[in-house]
Design a protein around this motif. Structure first.
Motif, PDB file in Angstrom:
ATOM      1  N   PRO A  53       9.658   2.771 -10.525  1.00  0.00           N
ATOM      2  CA  PRO A  53       9.492   1.577 -11.357  1.00  0.00           C
ATOM      3  C   PRO A  53       8.377   0.684 -10.831  1.00  0.00           C
ATOM      4  CG  PRO A  53      11.387   1.324  -9.921  1.00  0.00           C
ATOM      5  CD  PRO A  53      10.906   2.736  -9.744  1.00  0.00           C
ATOM      6  N   LEU A  54       7.917  -0.220 -11.668  1.00  0.00           N
ATOM      7  CA  LEU A  54       6.947  -1.209 -11.207  1.00  0.00           C
ATOM      8  C   LEU A  54       7.564  -2.042 -10.094  1.00  0.00           C
ATOM      9  CD1 LEU A  54       5.367  -2.573 -14.512  1.00  0.00           C
ATOM     10  CD2 LEU A  54       4.202  -1.279 -12.719  1.00  0.00           C
ATOM     11  N   PRO A  55       6.830  -2.313  -9.039  1.00  0.00           N
ATOM     12  CA  PRO A  55       7.396  -3.132  -7.962  1.00  0.00           C
ATOM     13  C   PRO A  55       7.556  -4.578  -8.405  1.00  0.00           C
ATOM     14  CG  PRO A  55       5.065  -2.763  -7.573  1.00  0.00           C
ATOM     15  CD  PRO A  55       5.433  -1.931  -8.786  1.00  0.00           C
ATOM     16  N   THR A  56       8.576  -5.226  -7.899  1.00  0.00           N
ATOM     17  CA  THR A  56       8.834  -6.631  -8.217  1.00  0.00           C
ATOM     18  C   THR A  56       8.643  -7.495  -6.983  1.00  0.00           C
ATOM     19  OG1 THR A  56      11.187  -6.469  -7.674  1.00  0.00           O
ATOM     20  CG2 THR A  56      10.528  -5.935  -9.949  1.00  0.00           C
ATOM     21  N   VAL A  57       8.473  -8.769  -7.206  1.00  0.00           N
ATOM     22  CA  VAL A  57       8.395  -9.724  -6.101  1.00  0.00           C
ATOM     23  C   VAL A  57       9.678  -9.669  -5.287  1.00  0.00           C
ATOM     24  CG1 VAL A  57       8.202 -12.162  -5.504  1.00  0.00           C
ATOM     25  CG2 VAL A  57       6.802 -11.221  -7.359  1.00  0.00           C
ATOM     26  N   ALA A  73       0.827  -1.211   0.000  1.00  0.00           N
ATOM     27  CA  ALA A  73       0.000   0.000   0.000  1.00  0.00           C
ATOM     28  C   ALA A  73       0.858   1.256   0.000  1.00  0.00           C
ATOM     29  CB  ALA A  73      -0.928  -0.013   1.215  1.00  0.00           C
ATOM     30  N   ALA A  74       1.942   1.242   0.785  1.00  0.00           N
ATOM     31  CA  ALA A  74       2.819   2.411   0.866  1.00  0.00           C
ATOM     32  C   ALA A  74       3.528   2.666  -0.456  1.00  0.00           C
ATOM     33  CB  ALA A  74       3.848   2.213   1.978  1.00  0.00           C
ATOM     34  N   TYR A  75       3.875   1.602  -1.156  1.00  0.00           N
ATOM     35  CA  TYR A  75       4.576   1.752  -2.432  1.00  0.00           C
ATOM     36  C   TYR A  75       3.713   2.509  -3.432  1.00  0.00           C
ATOM     37  CZ  TYR A  75       7.705   0.601  -6.305  1.00  0.00           C
ATOM     38  OH  TYR A  75       8.575   0.697  -7.359  1.00  0.00           O
ATOM     39  N   PHE A  76       2.452   2.145  -3.537  1.00  0.00           N
ATOM     40  CA  PHE A  76       1.576   2.780  -4.517  1.00  0.00           C
ATOM     41  C   PHE A  76       1.026   4.109  -4.027  1.00  0.00           C
ATOM     42  CE2 PHE A  76       1.438  -1.552  -6.274  1.00  0.00           C
ATOM     43  CZ  PHE A  76       1.713  -1.262  -7.607  1.00  0.00           C
ATOM     44  N   THR A 123      -1.257   7.714 -17.302  1.00  0.00           N
ATOM     45  CA  THR A 123      -1.595   6.826 -16.188  1.00  0.00           C
ATOM     46  C   THR A 123      -0.612   5.670 -16.101  1.00  0.00           C
ATOM     47  OG1 THR A 123      -3.937   7.366 -16.394  1.00  0.00           O
ATOM     48  CG2 THR A 123      -3.386   5.339 -15.213  1.00  0.00           C
ATOM     49  N   ALA A 124      -0.287   5.092 -17.247  1.00  0.00           N
ATOM     50  CA  ALA A 124       0.671   3.996 -17.281  1.00  0.00           C
ATOM     51  C   ALA A 124       2.024   4.428 -16.730  1.00  0.00           C
ATOM     52  CB  ALA A 124       0.819   3.459 -18.705  1.00  0.00           C
ATOM     53  N   PHE A 125       2.502   5.592 -17.176  1.00  0.00           N
ATOM     54  CA  PHE A 125       3.799   6.078 -16.700  1.00  0.00           C
ATOM     55  C   PHE A 125       3.754   6.400 -15.209  1.00  0.00           C
ATOM     56  CE2 PHE A 125       4.309   7.647 -21.278  1.00  0.00           C
ATOM     57  CZ  PHE A 125       5.047   6.527 -21.651  1.00  0.00           C
ATOM     58  N   ARG A 126       2.647   6.959 -14.734  1.00  0.00           N
ATOM     59  CA  ARG A 126       2.502   7.275 -13.307  1.00  0.00           C
ATOM     60  C   ARG A 126       2.600   6.009 -12.456  1.00  0.00           C
ATOM     61  NH1 ARG A 126      -0.477  11.092 -10.217  1.00  0.00           N
ATOM     62  NH2 ARG A 126       0.062  12.577 -11.867  1.00  0.00           N
ATOM     63  N   LEU A 127       2.077   4.914 -12.970  1.00  0.00           N
ATOM     64  CA  LEU A 127       2.095   3.649 -12.228  1.00  0.00           C
ATOM     65  C   LEU A 127       3.432   2.923 -12.322  1.00  0.00           C
ATOM     66  CD1 LEU A 127      -1.441   2.357 -13.247  1.00  0.00           C
ATOM     67  CD2 LEU A 127      -0.744   3.132 -10.964  1.00  0.00           C
ATOM     68  N   GLY A 128       4.312   3.378 -13.226  1.00  0.00           N
ATOM     69  CA  GLY A 128       5.622   2.755 -13.329  1.00  0.00           C
ATOM     70  C   GLY A 128       5.838   1.915 -14.562  1.00  0.00           C
ATOM     71  N   PHE A 129       4.851   1.894 -15.457  1.00  0.00           N
ATOM     72  CA  PHE A 129       5.011   1.110 -16.683  1.00  0.00           C
ATOM     73  C   PHE A 129       5.924   1.849 -17.653  1.00  0.00           C
ATOM     74  CE2 PHE A 129       1.142  -0.675 -15.000  1.00  0.00           C
ATOM     75  CZ  PHE A 129       1.213  -2.017 -15.354  1.00  0.00           C
TER      76      PHE A 129
END
Length: 306
Positions: A218-222, A208-211, A274-280
């Protein structure tokens, strides 16, 4: 278990392994069984270099002195401890470890032993082969006795002269051993529900904190969340699946899509923004993922939400 270093010794064969441990040559070229009570008297290699083994190892160790770490907590265990190492993993010998009372067994086998069998593919699905050493499986006395019985059968075949059926029998016994190990691992998640739920809560808070953080990222990874929680990626996914029915990547995707829905509903950002904001890095990937999870493209979702 230590981090890989550049200077390490490679153990490519079962014979390399027994020679490294100062033990007699194996009776089978692709497999050996080691009695840890006897092996503790073998002279250790000197010096003690980090080692990369191209082999599978399954071990049951008893009579550890001190405590073992499991995730963020430490426990005392009087029962056996079952562990697994897959090819390509690097380990080193702790010179301060006291093994004067160590007992149990170790099964070492080369991937070529399984090559022509379905187990050769199936073994890669067992997450416990990528667990870190502090995530070993702690088994009960009854479970330990069951595994000892399996090893006795395997040892009997191992000590027979090799014939046309030897490999079939050895592989079938290994497959049975791993099936029981898989059962015991899933049982462990159930019996350690308090630590498991604590880990789940901390993972959800980190996610939750990451988003919630503003700005590009960047997109979060496992791997990112596993490192933050000090567990291996395989262990984290198995634990989450046991508690929620979803692995780590599925949890990440769920929160990601919910965040995307919020941005599409409440901002004037374009789909690409939106995609760039999310890290894509590539908006096309965002659109494909969004549609696979919701059945709608981001643009169609935005239209339906108004």
């Amino acid at each position: 278990m230590q981090q890989p270093t550049k200077a390490f010794q490679v153990l490519a064969t079962v014979t390399d392994y027994t020679r490294f441990c100062g033990l007699p040559a194996p009776a089978h070229p692709l497999l050996t069984l080691i009695d840890l009570a006897g092996a503790r008297h073998a002279p250790p290699p000197a010096p003690l270099p980090p080692v990369m083994q191209q082999l599978y190892t399954v071990w049951l160790k008893r009579d550890f002195k001190g405590r073992l770490h499991y995730g963020h907590q430490a426990y005392d265990f009087s029962e056996g401890v079952l562990g697994f190492v897959a090819p390509g993993q690097v380990f080193s010998v702790d010179e301060t470890l006291d093994i004067s009372e160590l007992s149990g067994w170790m099964l070492v086998f080369h991937p070529d032993l399984l090559r022509k069998y379905p187990l050769g593919q199936k073994i890669t699905s067992y997450g416990f082969f990528s667990y870190q050493v502090h995530e070993a499986l702690h088994i009960s006395a009854q479970e330990e006795a069951l595994l000892d019985g399996l090893l006795a059968t395997l040892r009997g075949e191992y000590e027979r002269p090799i014939d046309a059926f030897s490999q079939d029998v050895l592989v079938s016994q290994i497959e049975l051993l791993l099936s029981y190990a898989n059962r015991f691992y899933h049982r462990q998640f159930l019996t350690r529900r308090a630590p498991a739920h604590d880990l789940l809560s901390r993972f959800e808070a980190l996610l939750a904190a990451y988003f919630a953080t503003e700005g590009p990222r960047p997109l979060p990874t496992v791997q990112h969340f596993a490192d933050a929680l000090h567990v291996s990626p395989a262990y984290l996914s198995d634990l989450l699946r046991s508690l929620t029915g979803q692995n780590t990547q599925q949890h990440i995707h769920h929160v990601l899509i919910e965040r995307a829905k919020l941005l599409l509903r409440s901002t004037s950002l374009t789909v690409n923004e939106t995609a760039f904001r999310l890290g894509f890095e590539y908006p096309q990937y965002f659109s494909r993922l969004f549609k696979s999870k919701t059945g709608l493209t981001p643009a169609a979702y935005r239209f339906s939400a108004h």
